[in-house]
Design an enzyme around this catalytic site. Structure first.
Site, short mmCIF file in Angstrom:
data_model
loop_
_atom_site.label_atom_id
_atom_site.label_comp_id
_atom_site.label_asym_id
_atom_site.label_seq_id
_atom_site.Cartn_x
_atom_site.Cartn_y
_atom_site.Cartn_z
N GLY B 266 0.82 -1.21 0.00
CA GLY B 266 0.00 0.00 0.00
C GLY B 266 0.85 1.25 0.00
N SER B 267 0.18 2.35 -0.23
CA SER B 267 0.92 3.59 -0.47
C SER B 267 1.48 4.18 0.83
CB SER B 267 0.05 4.60 -1.20
OG SER B 267 -1.12 4.84 -0.47
N VAL B 268 0.79 4.04 1.95
CA VAL B 268 1.33 4.61 3.19
C VAL B 268 2.61 3.90 3.58
CG1 VAL B 268 0.91 5.21 5.59
CG2 VAL B 268 -1.00 5.11 4.00
N GLU B 289 7.12 -9.26 4.45
CA GLU B 289 6.72 -10.30 3.51
C GLU B 289 6.85 -9.84 2.07
OE1 GLU B 289 2.65 -11.14 4.92
OE2 GLU B 289 1.94 -10.07 3.17
N ASN B 379 -9.65 -7.65 0.56
CA ASN B 379 -8.59 -8.55 0.07
C ASN B 379 -8.48 -9.77 0.97
OD1 ASN B 379 -7.90 -6.65 -1.95
ND2 ASN B 379 -6.64 -5.54 -0.48
N GLY B 383 -0.69 -11.12 5.72
CA GLY B 383 0.25 -11.34 6.80
C GLY B 383 0.10 -10.34 7.93
#
Ligand code: COA
Ligand code: COA
Lengths: 498, 498
Positions: B266-268, B289, B379, B383
């Protein structure tokens, strides 16, 4: 006598009375005490403190850290409003009430986490540790009594230590414990336990004698556990689990001696273990946090090869038996720090079978172990998460109804989640057993309702689920009804619709 | 050329086309494929299968197991309704839709658990494993490509194996991977990783050559990751986290090189890692991961000493850079099986800092990472739980609002819990950062609302909390309103009350 109990000669001069020692406790301090499920808790000093506060009317508030629940000391301190903050677990009605009123700030923690959080510095400093002990060794090492709990990390971290030598505990406790503390990172090594019976540490809690500011001699006894005897329902739940074990053995999914067993406190867990006395499994091993009476029944019937835990929680009569036979049991039992008895690393490596109790479970397998109606704390998560999350097989048990049927323990939506759907393999009520392994949520709901719900509630659960399906989604729900059962109970005293 | 790619001479005769190989897939089979976050997934055979089904109209449904999400193959198979059951993770819009319609049974699993569940026998047998490879060694060992994922356990457990040699992958992948499978119990040993850079296994996945029924040569490329560039909000969240790290270092709670970092996709997460390029920390380590672009930016700026993961998820241009420099990176990177990259034992031992993204968080710190409105799967947990639960420091990030403010990501009550209040240390939005460590629920709520809520929703959250307090309890709630924000959104398209 005292020579045996305090072998470090320099320390013998530090004996003080509980009344003297309690004066070291000051307002605002963080006090860390031995004690785990009412066993081996430091009782003398804190009870003397409560008496002082009662008599003088002094205002004094402390942060109280422990291994797990204390016995009557939690109640006595709470009555005097001495506890400002409490962690990581409790199970006393009086304290529970204060927590739910917001008078005591309670941090409900995984029992294996407290030691780590202390190391990380985010729980502040420990001003004083008070540790119940059987004896003090030549080097100042502390031999615990009927529990180890968090005492090793408390002793390591505390600025000062008071030891309560309990003269009523058999000196044969020495050699039963195995004290091991993981090193600080980045020097941390694997925990070298590969078998339940592995001893990896020392029999005593190492302690710099200079830290020990006082030694109190006491004769307080642990608050005995009053295990509710198995009733027809818990008996049936135990049978489902034992049948399931046999089934798994037949299909080659479990070996003949099963796998190391963890079982939470409570009557169902105790009934399952008792049931193993007559089941076709041999050489069983126990890797758990608390040994209840049933573990010793299993020893007596020759079924158990070894048992490891962090404490005993025994009835009065079983305590007498165990205390009288400690030298025999020492070859077959280890008491460990709770960080190790509950450690994810070891639990996963050994492939533990974890059996814990839920307050309520939803139709998708999410478990609430702590919050009545989502708001009121019962006890705390305890070690249930440490085990449930990392076990090879995670079982939750609960009666299908509570309060004579006015509450269903199988609900559309749990009001609090302690163990998520990802972590729950098997759920058992007196109605049946649901094997959720590998199932998707819609499949789980069907099995849960069919196998576990009480007849009072089965149709209504199905009605909810079937209507939820029309809204769609991976995990169908009707949001405006999801918590309506609990709301109905709050309004009418009964979850049933009449 | 082929001599280098297939070094086991006997296996060279097993080369078949993807069209031939797809015929081995039969209705009802369980097919296990390489692939993790769209990297290193076996593409040729399954795409040929989809084409056959499309052309012939054959009815064929399989159980599809993988490491994590596949690239376009998930979409293509789903369009042909080939997937009956899917685990343990996915992130494709088309597949998501089928899951939410109940057409595909999806078992959303902790990514470190799938290997254990396969060993336990409760996920059934694997009929066929299809593994993308760089090469096959002299002994039949399989050298993976851009991910390891679950391939080692799949190869070990599968009845038969197809290898897709991807001729487009640089041969220099060999030596990057470190393949280690824990032994079956009761012979399981500690995982001997004590440093991020420890190599403990083999460069290839051992495989009995007799199991390899076919080798397909392919040139498919991984579906590239399209990382959303940092915007003002993600930039600010990254800054809060970096300031917090500095603060912790100043107070002696973190060392100067921090601790091994895990960061979710993700972008953050990507922005936080990018931000480290200019932060005053050196010799950083990554234990995660998935490596996104930012990990390689950190390498380029000389900030990272070592990185360990289970896969790459890179943009097209970064893939080109990395593929061209593999022999250089091989000294500083390891790709591991996801069971090891995400293993609770290693994550806890190393004291990882885990940064993952939430969809929504409630005022007490419970996190929903998976279910939009509690029902619709986004989704999967991936993990995030493996890391969040066992990390030394667990951080969740989320923008305070979604859908232009029509959704608040800080809510009274989350509609699904993936990470419970017991496991969440720090929560960050573009509004601020909340440090929940050691706090009781009522204290947490105050901090969460104050620091994290968007101005659109802050007053209403406070209003909810203050009225909930009058009902009492450890974790005050108003049950009939707890989910009303989500219900309002469903009815009006906006959580705000006008
Ligand atoms: C969940 C837990 C409270 C159950 O306790 P228990 O004594 O085995 O179970 P019981 O069925 O007797 O229930 C205890 C009380 O909760 C009530 N209860 C049970 N289900 C309920 C529900 N769904 N809603 C409300 N109350 C409920 C019972 O009526 C009973 O009330 P009472 O004390 O007024 O009689 C207890 O196991 C616990 O605290 N677990 C968390 C910690 C843990 O698991 N540790 C494991 C390692 S030791
Ligand atoms: C939670 C997760 C979906 C966030 O994804 P992201 O791409 O970083 O975050 P975004 O803010 O872009 O949100 C993604 C979508 O969810 C929507 N969303 C965000 N918060 C929402 C909320 N509270 N309610 C409903 N929708 C929400 C966004 O609007 C966006 O929708 P869009 O795709 O239609 O634009 C993602 O991180 C995830 O799947 N996490 C679980 C797995 C994981 O953590 N793995 C970690 C190890 S890799």
């Amino acid at each position: 006598m005292l020579e045996q109990r305090i072998r470090h000669t320099g320390l013998r001069s530090r004996i003080v009375s509980a009344e003297e020692a309690q004066q070291w406790v000051k307002d605002g301090m963080t006090i860390a005490v031995s004690g785990f499920t009412k066993s081996g808790d430091a009782k003398a000093v804190l009870q003397a403190l409560a008496k002082r506060v009662e008599q003088t009317g002094d205002k004094l508030r402390i942060n109280l850290y422990s291994g797990a629940s204390l016995g009557e000391t939690d109640t006595i301190l709470c009555e005097q409003q001495i506890i400002a903050r409490r962690l990581p677990y409790q199970s006393e009605p009086r304290l529970r009430k204060s927590i739910n009123l917001g008078e005591v700030q309670y941090t409900d923690q995984h029992l294996s986490h407290t030691a780590e959080l202390l190391r990380s510095g985010c729980l502040g400093d420990i001003d004083l540790a008070i540790i119940e002990a059987t004896a003090i060794t030549e080097t100042g090492g502390i031999i615990p009594t009927s529990s180890v709990g968090n005492s090793p990390i408390f002793v390591e971290r505390a600025k000062r230590v008071i030891v309560e030598i309990n003269l009523n505990t058999p000196i044969e406790f020495e050699g039963l414990h195995d004290i091991y503390l993981p090193k600080d990172r980045p020097n941390r090594l694997p925990i070298p336990i590969t078998k339940v019976s592995d001893r990896i540490g020392t029999p005593d809690i190492p302690c710099n004698p200079d830290k020990i500011i006082g030694i109190v001699l006491s004769r307080h006894t642990d608050t005995p556990s009053n295990i509710v005897p198995a009733d027809r329902d818990t008996q049936r739940m135990a049978e489902y689990i034992l049948d399931f074990f046999e089934h798994e053995v037949r299909h080659g999914r479990l070996p003949h001696n099963l796998a190391p067993l963890q079982s939470g406190v409570g009557s169902v867990s105790n009934a399952v273990l008792s049931g193993l006395c007559n089941a076709p499994f041999e050489n069983l091993e126990i890797y758990t946090e608390v040994m209840q009476d049933a573990v010793f029944e299993l020893f007596q019937s020759g079924k158990v090869a070894f048992a490891s835990a962090s404490s005993f929680t025994l009835s009065k009569s079983m305590t007498e038996h165990v205390n009288a036979s400690l030298s025999k049991y020492r070859e077959k039992i280890i008491l460990r720090p709770q960080e190790i008895s509950n450690h994810p690393e070891v639990v996963r490596r050994l492939g533990v079978i974890a059996i814990n109790t839920a307050l309520e479970v939803d139709i998708y397998g999410n478990v609430n172990s702590t919050h009545v109606s989502g708001t009121h704390m019962m006890n705390g998560i305890g070690g249930s998460g440490d085990f449930a999350r990392n076990a090879a097989l995670t079982i939750f048990v609960t009666k299908s109804i509570a309060k004579d049927g006015r509450i269903s323990s199988i609900v559309p939506f749990v009001t609090h989640v302690d163990h998520s759907e990802h972590d729950v393999d098997i759920v058992v009520t007196e109605q049946g057993i649901a094997d959720l392994r590998g199932l998707a949520p819609r499949e789980r709901a069907t099995v849960m309702i069919e196998k576990l719900a009480h007849p009072f509630y089965k149709d209504e659960l199905l009605y909810y689920f079937n209507r939820a399906l029309t809204y769609g989604g991976h995990t169908p729900h009707i949001l405006e009804e999801a918590l309506s059962w609990h709301k109905r109970f709050a309004d009418t005293g009964d979850m049933r619709q009449f």
